[in-house]
Design a protein around this motif. Structure first.
Motif, PDB file in Angstrom:
ATOM      1  N   LEU A   1       0.767  -1.201  -0.091  1.00  0.00           N
ATOM      2  CA  LEU A   1       0.074  -0.013  -0.035  1.00  0.00           C
ATOM      3  C   LEU A   1       0.737   1.254   0.013  1.00  0.00           C
ATOM      4  O   LEU A   1       0.085   2.363   0.108  1.00  0.00           O
ATOM      5  CB  LEU A   1      -1.003  -0.242   1.281  1.00  0.00           C
ATOM      6  N   GLY A   2       2.086   1.121  -0.117  1.00  0.00           N
ATOM      7  CA  GLY A   2       3.001   2.415  -0.190  1.00  0.00           C
ATOM      8  C   GLY A   2       2.953   3.247   1.059  1.00  0.00           C
ATOM      9  O   GLY A   2       3.338   4.339   1.046  1.00  0.00           O
ATOM     10  N   LYS A   3       2.833   2.619   2.138  1.00  0.00           N
ATOM     11  CA  LYS A   3       2.932   3.321   3.339  1.00  0.00           C
ATOM     12  C   LYS A   3       4.214   2.870   4.033  1.00  0.00           C
ATOM     13  O   LYS A   3       4.540   1.985   4.833  1.00  0.00           O
ATOM     14  CB  LYS A   3       1.687   2.917   4.450  1.00  0.00           C
ATOM     15  N   TYR A   4       5.109   3.666   3.639  1.00  0.00           N
ATOM     16  CA  TYR A   4       6.654   3.487   3.861  1.00  0.00           C
ATOM     17  C   TYR A   4       7.174   3.521   5.409  1.00  0.00           C
ATOM     18  O   TYR A   4       8.319   3.365   5.679  1.00  0.00           O
ATOM     19  CB  TYR A   4       7.569   3.940   2.976  1.00  0.00           C
ATOM     20  N   GLU A   5       6.204   4.495   6.096  1.00  0.00           N
ATOM     21  CA  GLU A   5       6.591   4.642   7.494  1.00  0.00           C
ATOM     22  C   GLU A   5       6.510   3.446   8.285  1.00  0.00           C
ATOM     23  O   GLU A   5       6.760   3.389   9.572  1.00  0.00           O
ATOM     24  CB  GLU A   5       5.991   5.847   7.944  1.00  0.00           C
ATOM     25  N   SER A   6       5.634   2.634   7.984  1.00  0.00           N
ATOM     26  CA  SER A   6       5.125   1.227   8.773  1.00  0.00           C
ATOM     27  C   SER A   6       6.448   0.474   8.949  1.00  0.00           C
ATOM     28  O   SER A   6       7.256   0.376   8.164  1.00  0.00           O
ATOM     29  CB  SER A   6       4.303   0.167   7.805  1.00  0.00           C
ATOM     30  N   PHE A   7       6.340   0.165  10.176  1.00  0.00           N
ATOM     31  CA  PHE A   7       7.559  -0.681  10.794  1.00  0.00           C
ATOM     32  C   PHE A   7       6.883  -1.938  11.585  1.00  0.00           C
ATOM     33  O   PHE A   7       6.857  -2.089  12.592  1.00  0.00           O
ATOM     34  CB  PHE A   7       8.343   0.333  11.814  1.00  0.00           C
ATOM     35  N   PRO A   8       6.967  -3.024  10.524  1.00  0.00           N
ATOM     36  CA  PRO A   8       6.537  -4.343  11.311  1.00  0.00           C
ATOM     37  C   PRO A   8       7.283  -5.029  12.221  1.00  0.00           C
ATOM     38  O   PRO A   8       8.507  -4.850  12.002  1.00  0.00           O
ATOM     39  CB  PRO A   8       6.458  -4.929  10.102  1.00  0.00           C
ATOM     40  N   VAL A   9       6.944  -5.176  13.722  1.00  0.00           N
ATOM     41  CA  VAL A   9       7.778  -5.946  14.621  1.00  0.00           C
ATOM     42  C   VAL A   9       7.435  -7.272  14.633  1.00  0.00           C
ATOM     43  O   VAL A   9       6.230  -7.553  15.121  1.00  0.00           O
ATOM     44  CB  VAL A   9       7.469  -4.823  15.952  1.00  0.00           C
ATOM     45  N   ASP A  10       8.332  -8.134  14.392  1.00  0.00           N
ATOM     46  CA  ASP A  10       8.094  -9.565  14.560  1.00  0.00           C
ATOM     47  C   ASP A  10       9.327  -9.986  15.465  1.00  0.00           C
ATOM     48  O   ASP A  10      10.128  -9.232  16.011  1.00  0.00           O
ATOM     49  CB  ASP A  10       8.113 -10.253  13.353  1.00  0.00           C
ATOM     50  N   VAL A  11       9.351 -11.367  15.498  1.00  0.00           N
ATOM     51  CA  VAL A  11      10.333 -12.072  16.539  1.00  0.00           C
ATOM     52  C   VAL A  11      11.925 -11.534  15.984  1.00  0.00           C
ATOM     53  O   VAL A  11      12.786 -11.463  16.717  1.00  0.00           O
ATOM     54  CB  VAL A  11      10.448 -13.741  16.517  1.00  0.00           C
ATOM     55  N   TRP A  12      12.195 -11.525  14.593  1.00  0.00           N
ATOM     56  CA  TRP A  12      13.582 -11.185  14.299  1.00  0.00           C
ATOM     57  C   TRP A  12      13.841  -9.561  14.573  1.00  0.00           C
ATOM     58  O   TRP A  12      14.906  -9.297  14.860  1.00  0.00           O
ATOM     59  CB  TRP A  12      13.652 -11.378  12.750  1.00  0.00           C
ATOM     60  N   VAL A  13      12.726  -8.772  14.276  1.00  0.00           N
ATOM     61  CA  VAL A  13      12.994  -7.347  14.623  1.00  0.00           C
ATOM     62  C   VAL A  13      13.074  -7.082  16.133  1.00  0.00           C
ATOM     63  O   VAL A  13      14.139  -6.441  16.508  1.00  0.00           O
ATOM     64  CB  VAL A  13      11.882  -6.352  14.101  1.00  0.00           C
ATOM     65  N   LYS A  14      12.516  -7.946  16.701  1.00  0.00           N
ATOM     66  CA  LYS A  14      12.770  -7.816  18.162  1.00  0.00           C
ATOM     67  C   LYS A  14      14.149  -8.044  18.731  1.00  0.00           C
ATOM     68  O   LYS A  14      14.898  -7.601  19.454  1.00  0.00           O
ATOM     69  CB  LYS A  14      11.694  -8.774  19.148  1.00  0.00           C
ATOM     70  N   LYS A  15      14.676  -9.249  18.054  1.00  0.00           N
ATOM     71  CA  LYS A  15      16.019  -9.831  18.316  1.00  0.00           C
ATOM     72  C   LYS A  15      17.124  -8.709  17.825  1.00  0.00           C
ATOM     73  O   LYS A  15      17.956  -8.352  18.848  1.00  0.00           O
ATOM     74  CB  LYS A  15      16.508 -10.915  17.280  1.00  0.00           C
ATOM     75  N   VAL A  16      16.985  -8.196  16.571  1.00  0.00           N
ATOM     76  CA  VAL A  16      17.706  -7.075  16.273  1.00  0.00           C
ATOM     77  C   VAL A  16      17.890  -5.990  16.951  1.00  0.00           C
ATOM     78  O   VAL A  16      18.741  -5.168  17.201  1.00  0.00           O
ATOM     79  CB  VAL A  16      17.758  -6.665  14.709  1.00  0.00           C
ATOM     80  N   MET A  17      16.604  -5.493  17.301  1.00  0.00           N
ATOM     81  CA  MET A  17      16.457  -4.248  18.192  1.00  0.00           C
ATOM     82  C   MET A  17      17.200  -4.371  19.583  1.00  0.00           C
ATOM     83  O   MET A  17      17.698  -3.353  20.211  1.00  0.00           O
ATOM     84  CB  MET A  17      15.043  -3.703  18.298  1.00  0.00           C
ATOM     85  N   LYS A  18      17.026  -5.706  20.005  1.00  0.00           N
ATOM     86  CA  LYS A  18      17.548  -5.724  21.282  1.00  0.00           C
ATOM     87  C   LYS A  18      19.212  -5.895  21.145  1.00  0.00           C
ATOM     88  O   LYS A  18      19.975  -5.303  22.130  1.00  0.00           O
ATOM     89  CB  LYS A  18      17.259  -7.435  21.900  1.00  0.00           C
ATOM     90  N   GLU A  19      19.641  -6.490  20.117  1.00  0.00           N
ATOM     91  CA  GLU A  19      20.962  -6.505  19.878  1.00  0.00           C
ATOM     92  C   GLU A  19      21.817  -5.240  19.619  1.00  0.00           C
ATOM     93  O   GLU A  19      22.846  -4.894  20.079  1.00  0.00           O
ATOM     94  CB  GLU A  19      21.346  -7.573  18.856  1.00  0.00           C
ATOM     95  N   LEU A  20      21.102  -4.489  18.583  1.00  0.00           N
ATOM     96  CA  LEU A  20      21.825  -3.290  18.493  1.00  0.00           C
ATOM     97  C   LEU A  20      21.394  -2.032  19.058  1.00  0.00           C
ATOM     98  O   LEU A  20      22.298  -1.135  19.247  1.00  0.00           O
ATOM     99  CB  LEU A  20      21.269  -2.988  16.816  1.00  0.00           C
ATOM    100  N   TYR A  21      20.377  -1.866  19.625  1.00  0.00           N
ATOM    101  CA  TYR A  21      19.867  -0.902  20.357  1.00  0.00           C
ATOM    102  C   TYR A  21      19.317  -1.150  21.805  1.00  0.00           C
ATOM    103  O   TYR A  21      19.425  -0.085  22.537  1.00  0.00           O
ATOM    104  CB  TYR A  21      18.636  -0.147  19.415  1.00  0.00           C
ATOM    105  N   GLY A  22      19.422  -2.275  22.266  1.00  0.00           N
ATOM    106  CA  GLY A  22      19.335  -2.541  23.715  1.00  0.00           C
ATOM    107  C   GLY A  22      17.878  -2.286  24.013  1.00  0.00           C
ATOM    108  O   GLY A  22      17.337  -2.110  25.246  1.00  0.00           O
TER     109      GLY A  22
END
Length: 282
Positions: free
Chosen positions: A227-248
DNA sequence: TTCCAGGTACCCC
DNA sequence: GGGGTACATGGA
């Protein structure tokens, strides 16, 4: 038809087709990818800036492929902007530097991501392929392989859970049927209408989120990938992992807030670089 | 065997 | 509105 598009930058087929946004493109031995978009079979090759698209469509559809592959957008600028806002993301961007967000069909994206919930990518692909082979239309053959379209809402709306058992969708089968019933009639047009730039991300989200089996994660994927809504930021298990690792950051609500404040209008691109980086890292 | 995968619905407080 | 839990399936 065959097209050659030259001087393409920030583009890599492996990054595009393996970053989890689509499930029906297959890699061939020569490094090209073959897939189905709408009712055409297409093969795409990319070498040193040249993109060659071979498609079964007979009419001219060059602009369609420009849109689908998002070639008009300057990903170079987007990447620069993201790194400026947040230097931490640069390693993820370097890793998936050729990612482009495909402009996929909303209906196919909606159903594909309902299927994706609490599953894994190889199995999602298998489920979708079986769904198309059993309930889609045979649209032709390419290099000895037969290809099928994605089944229309009207088709799935008439199925029963028993009919869908062959797809091994588990508890998701009933969601497909319910959602298909919601989309038939004027629903399909309304769904397409969400693509319009005047429709805000919030409005699109609440509409997509109202379908059966669709929660915030699936809704955000549909917003971003179709739908071209490029601000959307889907949060799944992988994103949770990477956000923990890179940003705490571990809390999901905090992740959303951080992404909105840090990545802004291109949260979706940021999410794809981060997702691809984390998945490849395993 | 148990755990996990691009989560969501439903129930409880 | 946040916090558990069941849910189908197949691969590790």
């Amino acid at each position: 038809m065959k097209y050659k598009l030259t001087n393409i930058k920030d583009f890599n087929l492996d990054h595009i087709f393996d970053c989890g946004q689509c499930f029906r493109w297959e890699k061939a031995e020569d490094g090209s990818y073959t897939g189905i978009v709408g009712s055409q079979i297409a093969n795409v090759q990319f070498e040193s800036g040249d993109l060659i698209i071979t498609t079964t469509a007979e009419e001219e559809c060059r602009s369609f492929w420009h849109d689908y592959l998002d070639l008009e957008r300057s990903y170079g600028e987007i990447k620069k902007n993201l790194v400026k806002r947040d230097p931490v993301i640069s390693q993820s961007i370097n890793h998936g530097h050729g990612i482009r967000i495909l402009q996929q069909d909303p209906w196919e994206t909606l159903i594909s991501f309902i299927i994706s919930q609490n599953s894994n990518i190889p199995r999602i692909k298998k489920c979708i392929q079986t769904l198309c082979e059993n309930f889609g239309e045979q649209i032709g053959t390419y290099q000895g392989k037969t290809y099928f379209s994605f089944p229309a809402p009207e088709i799935i709306a008439e199925l029963t859970v028993e009919d869908l058992a062959v797809c091994r969708l588990g508890y998701r089968a009933k969601y497909l049927i319910q959602t298909a019933k919601q989309v038939t009639g004027d629903g399909r047009e309304k769904l397409q209408g969400m693509k319009h730039p005047d429709v805000s991300e919030e409005e699109a989200f609440s509409y997509i989120n109202s379908f059966a089996g669709v929660g915030p994660k699936v809704a955000n994927c549909v917003l971003l990938f179709s739908l071209g809504k490029y601000e959307s930021f889907p949060v799944d298990v992988w994103v949770k992992k990477v956000m923990k690792e890179l940003y705490g950051i571990e809390n999901e609500k905090e992740i959303r807030t951080f992404a909105k404040e840090t990545f802004g209008a291109y949260g979706g691109m940021a999410q794809q670089y981060l997702f691809y980086y984390m998945r490849e890292k395993e």
